[in-house]
Design a protein around this motif. Structure first.
Motif, short mmCIF file in Angstrom:
data_model
loop_
_atom_site.label_atom_id
_atom_site.label_comp_id
_atom_site.label_asym_id
_atom_site.label_seq_id
_atom_site.Cartn_x
_atom_site.Cartn_y
_atom_site.Cartn_z
N SER A 26 0.68 -0.97 -0.38
CA SER A 26 0.06 0.00 0.09
C SER A 26 0.83 1.23 0.22
O SER A 26 0.22 1.88 0.02
CB SER A 26 -1.23 0.55 1.26
OG SER A 26 -0.35 0.11 2.39
N ARG A 27 2.46 0.77 -0.53
CA ARG A 27 3.21 2.42 -0.11
C ARG A 27 2.51 3.44 1.13
O ARG A 27 3.14 4.04 1.21
CB ARG A 27 3.14 2.72 -1.12
CG ARG A 27 3.33 2.29 -2.21
CD ARG A 27 3.13 2.16 -3.33
NE ARG A 27 3.34 1.22 -4.90
CZ ARG A 27 2.81 1.50 -5.99
NH1 ARG A 27 1.81 2.36 -5.95
NH2 ARG A 27 2.40 -0.13 -6.31
N ALA A 28 2.55 2.23 2.42
CA ALA A 28 2.28 3.79 3.53
C ALA A 28 2.97 2.35 4.81
O ALA A 28 3.38 2.00 5.29
CB ALA A 28 0.81 3.64 4.07
N LEU A 29 3.52 3.96 5.44
CA LEU A 29 4.22 3.93 6.27
C LEU A 29 3.44 4.72 8.00
O LEU A 29 2.69 5.79 7.78
CB LEU A 29 5.14 4.71 6.63
CG LEU A 29 6.70 3.81 8.17
CD1 LEU A 29 8.23 4.94 7.51
CD2 LEU A 29 6.13 5.69 9.35
N HIS A 30 2.90 3.91 9.41
CA HIS A 30 2.57 3.87 10.20
C HIS A 30 3.10 3.80 11.47
O HIS A 30 4.05 3.11 11.72
CB HIS A 30 1.48 2.33 10.04
CG HIS A 30 0.65 2.62 9.07
ND1 HIS A 30 -0.59 2.60 8.91
CD2 HIS A 30 0.97 1.92 8.11
CE1 HIS A 30 -1.44 2.18 7.47
NE2 HIS A 30 -0.58 1.99 6.96
N TYR A 31 3.26 5.20 12.02
CA TYR A 31 3.66 4.93 13.27
C TYR A 31 2.61 4.86 14.49
O TYR A 31 1.46 6.02 14.93
CB TYR A 31 4.21 6.50 13.42
CG TYR A 31 5.09 6.46 14.66
CD1 TYR A 31 6.30 5.80 15.32
CD2 TYR A 31 4.57 7.72 16.01
CE1 TYR A 31 6.91 6.12 16.39
CE2 TYR A 31 4.73 7.99 16.99
CZ TYR A 31 6.42 6.88 17.14
OH TYR A 31 7.02 7.35 19.01
N TRP A 32 3.01 4.42 15.85
CA TRP A 32 2.15 4.76 16.62
C TRP A 32 2.89 4.62 18.10
O TRP A 32 4.48 4.22 17.91
CB TRP A 32 1.81 3.07 17.61
CG TRP A 32 0.68 3.04 16.62
CD1 TRP A 32 -1.02 3.02 15.86
CD2 TRP A 32 0.84 1.99 15.09
NE1 TRP A 32 -1.28 2.70 15.91
CE2 TRP A 32 -0.44 1.64 14.23
CE3 TRP A 32 1.41 1.90 14.65
CZ2 TRP A 32 -0.75 0.98 13.41
CZ3 TRP A 32 2.29 0.27 13.23
CH2 TRP A 32 0.40 0.43 12.76
N SER A 33 3.39 5.59 19.24
CA SER A 33 3.36 6.45 20.30
C SER A 33 3.58 5.79 20.88
O SER A 33 2.96 4.45 21.66
CB SER A 33 3.74 7.28 20.40
OG SER A 33 2.58 7.73 21.32
N ASP A 34 4.77 4.91 22.04
CA ASP A 34 4.35 3.99 23.10
C ASP A 34 3.47 4.11 23.67
O ASP A 34 2.81 3.32 24.99
CB ASP A 34 6.18 3.59 23.38
CG ASP A 34 6.72 4.85 24.78
OD1 ASP A 34 5.84 5.75 24.15
OD2 ASP A 34 7.32 5.45 25.13
#
Length: 200
Positions: A77-85
């Protein structure tokens, strides 16, 4: 008139539902395993647009916890996901991904180094494919790594910026994951050495 409208609506709903089903990932093995692989239908030959397939995701199917934060890169999907701790921050960015499957690496790694204003040197295999490339490029507007780089525990693999914005949303890299410079600057500030990274 109503019947004709209902049929058209149902046809659109069916097509949308089918597309959503095809885009849903099928997991080949335990996502918390060391050699995680996700098998998805490769739509790169069907969809020829310079855009990522944006959909928000929950972190739980991919990570056992959010210790040090977590980055998920979805190659297809050419997407980067980020979640904080602390689970307060979630970011979704369009990305560039490797040109071909043989340049693509999937699995678990982590951020081991962060560099603002990175320099760049082609890998031996890049130099073999492109002997005309320079041996070294200092930080600046001609640098392929853009303004910031997150170095991963895999040799030669990075999440970095790019000055060539045409690359974002495309299969255009030699193995790294590229972001717009403003997005990598934001991700750079959010991540730490030790942030978990999973490429699927």
């Amino acid at each position: 008139m109503t019947k004709k409208y209902d049929n058209a609506f149902n046809r659109r709903a069916f097509l949308a539902g089918t597309a959503a089903t095809l885009a849903t990932p099928a997991f080949a093995q335990d996502l918390n395993g060391a050699d995680t692989v996700e098998v998805e239908r490769d739509l790169s030959q069907v969809v020829r647009r310079n855009a990522s397939s944006f959909r928000t995701l929950d972190w739980r199917p991919y990570f056992s916890d959010l210790r040090n934060g977590a980055v998920l890169v979805d190659i297809d999907s050419r997407a980067l996901h980020y979640w904080s701790d602390d689970q307060v921050t979630y970011k979704l960015y369009p990305s560039s991904v490797p040109l071909s499957e043989d340049l693509t690496r999937r699995g678990r790694t982590s951020v081991i180094r962060k560099v603002e204003g990175p320099s760049w040197a082609p890998t031996p295999s890049m130099k073999k494919r492109n002997p005309e490339w320079p041996d070294f490029v200092p930080p600046g507007p001609d640098n392929p790594l853009g303004t910031h780089a997150l170095y991963l525990s895999w040799t030669y693999y990075r999440i970095h910026g790019t000055h060539d914005t045409r690359k974002i949303g495309r299969r255009s890299s030699n193995g790294c994951i590229g972001l717009y410079n403003e997005h990598i600057a934001e991700l750079f500030a959010l991540t730490n050495v030790g942030t978990q990274v999973l490429l699927i």
